[in-house]
Design an enzyme around this catalytic site. Structure first.
Site, PDB file in Angstrom:
ATOM      1  CG  HIS A  93      -1.746   1.147   1.435  1.00 31.37           C
ATOM      2  ND1 HIS A  93      -2.325   1.432   2.647  1.00 31.37           N
ATOM      3  CD2 HIS A  93      -2.136   2.142   0.618  1.00 31.37           C
ATOM      4  CE1 HIS A  93      -3.028   2.547   2.548  1.00 31.37           C
ATOM      5  NE2 HIS A  93      -2.914   3.005   1.328  1.00 31.37           N
ATOM      6  CG  HIS A  95       0.064   6.876   0.876  1.00 36.90           C
ATOM      7  ND1 HIS A  95      -1.261   7.210   0.958  1.00 36.90           N
ATOM      8  CD2 HIS A  95       0.266   5.876   1.758  1.00 36.90           C
ATOM      9  CE1 HIS A  95      -1.836   6.456   1.871  1.00 36.90           C
ATOM     10  NE2 HIS A  95      -0.935   5.631   2.373  1.00 36.90           N
ATOM     11  CE1 TYR A 120       1.775  -7.775 -17.591  1.00 40.81           C
ATOM     12  CE2 TYR A 120       1.934  -5.890 -16.115  1.00 40.81           C
ATOM     13  CZ  TYR A 120       2.218  -7.211 -16.397  1.00 40.81           C
ATOM     14  OH  TYR A 120       2.916  -7.956 -15.498  1.00 40.81           O
TER      15      TYR A 120
END
Length: 144
Positions: A93, A95, A120
């Site tokens: 995860h 940012h 893709y």
């Protein structure tokens, strides 16, 4: 893969993402499933550029934190991915500035928000749902 090797791999890959500018400071978190069904998770407030394999949070297969530093506050999000995608081996995860900029764009269908920019991307990501705003660590994010 042994847990020791997985710990090293998590830290090596995190450092690579940090070095390439995909995340900075203490933003982002990473987790990976262990052979016994548990998880190794980056600690809260940690930098991908300085993760220590010995300090990764360790969860058992029942989701109980059994060792290591306090895990990322984004555990509800990570848990939701593992609970809804039984084949997921890891969750990253980030940012990154590009992802944040893209998330600020207005428009597009909420149930297929990311435009199909390349074949893709469609093959690997499929449809990407846009979630409403949540504060970091809000358990409702995992539910969403």
């Amino acid at each position: 893969m042994s847990e020791a090797k997985l710990r090293e791999l998590i830290c090596d890959l995190a450092r690579s993402m940090y070095d390439r500018g995909l995340t900075g400071g203490s933003s982002g978190n990473i987790s990976a499933r262990t052979e016994d069904g548990g998880l190794l998770v980056s600690p809260t407030g940690s930098s991908f550029g300085r993760l220590d394999p010995a300090r990764l949070a360790r969860f058992d297969a029942k989701g109980v934190h059994i060792s290591g530093d306090k895990p990322t506050k984004e555990m509800p999000l990570h848990s939701a991915f593992y609970d809804t995608r039984s084949t997921a081996g890891a969750v990253v995860h980030l940012h990154s500035c590009h992802s944040v900029a893209l998330s600020l764009l207005d428009g597009g269908p909420a149930d297929n928000w990311l435009p199909p920019l390349t074949p893709y991307a469609v093959m690997k990501l499929g449809k990407v749902q846009l979630l409403p705003f949540f504060l970091p660590g809000d358990p409702a994010m995992g539910q969403a």
